[in-house]
Design a protein around this motif. Structure first.
Motif, PDB file in Angstrom:
ATOM      1  N   TRP A  92       0.842  -1.200   0.000  1.00  0.00           N
ATOM      2  CA  TRP A  92       0.000   0.000   0.000  1.00  0.00           C
ATOM      3  C   TRP A  92       0.875   1.247   0.000  1.00  0.00           C
ATOM      4  O   TRP A  92       0.560   2.240  -0.654  1.00  0.00           O
ATOM      5  N   VAL A  93       1.983   1.186   0.735  1.00  0.00           N
ATOM      6  CA  VAL A  93       2.889   2.343   0.797  1.00  0.00           C
ATOM      7  C   VAL A  93       3.424   2.667  -0.600  1.00  0.00           C
ATOM      8  O   VAL A  93       3.567   3.826  -0.969  1.00  0.00           O
ATOM      9  N   TRP A  94       3.687   1.645  -1.391  1.00  0.00           N
ATOM     10  CA  TRP A  94       4.165   1.858  -2.758  1.00  0.00           C
ATOM     11  C   TRP A  94       3.095   2.586  -3.584  1.00  0.00           C
ATOM     12  O   TRP A  94       3.415   3.481  -4.369  1.00  0.00           O
ATOM     13  N   GLU A  95       1.831   2.216  -3.398  1.00  0.00           N
ATOM     14  CA  GLU A  95       0.740   2.880  -4.118  1.00  0.00           C
ATOM     15  C   GLU A  95       0.700   4.368  -3.784  1.00  0.00           C
ATOM     16  O   GLU A  95       0.491   5.205  -4.662  1.00  0.00           O
ATOM     17  N   LYS A  96       0.888   4.705  -2.508  1.00  0.00           N
ATOM     18  CA  LYS A  96       0.872   6.118  -2.099  1.00  0.00           C
ATOM     19  C   LYS A  96       2.081   6.871  -2.648  1.00  0.00           C
ATOM     20  O   LYS A  96       1.984   8.069  -2.941  1.00  0.00           O
TER      21      LYS A  96
END
Length: 138
Positions: A92-96
């Motif tokens: 999810w951090v990569w998506e942000k």
């Protein structure tokens, strides 16, 4: 491993966290990537809070990490034999990062303020980080 993060603003600490990771990481890279995920969730919450208060943040929020491999994974999520075991929820951090809301930055371990929350430090380093957090010793 102990996870920790500190968010600084207006000359002091806005929020912080220090706790034992509930997941047993198989490497320091995975542990630091999980820490970036936790810090990213807090950063998103703070960004949303500021937006609700009418102070939208135009720039990305930097997340400093002292593990270059974790930063590299966050910046370029490509299949790799050493990262395929990382649970997809942590990506999810990569998506942000892709959305431009977060930006992972490498920092030297000696300059990582969260170390104050996760390990014993020599007195001068402890004082340096407490000052950076806006904590005044009396």
């Amino acid at each position: 491993m102990t996870t920790g993060y500190v968010f600084l603003g207006a000359g002091g600490t806005i929020t912080w966290k220090s706790n034992k990771q509930s997941i047993t990481a198989q490497s320091s890279t995975k542990a630091k990537y999980i820490t970036m995920w936790e810090a990213g969730k807090e950063a998103s919450w703070l960004r949303n809070l500021h937006e609700e208060l009418g102070h939208s943040q135009k720039n990305t929020t930097s997340i400093a990490c002292d593990n270059d491999s974790a930063v590299a994974i966050a910046k370029n999520l490509m299949f790799h034999k050493r990262t395929k075991h990382i649970d997809s929820k942590f990506h999810w951090v990569w998506e942000k990062i892709e959305e431009g809301r977060l930006y992972p930055e490498s920092c030297r371990t000696t300059e990582q303020t969260t170390n104050m929350l996760t390990k014993a430090l020599p007195h001068p380093k402890h004082e340096q980080h407490t000052a950076k957090m806006g904590i005044v010793l009396i």
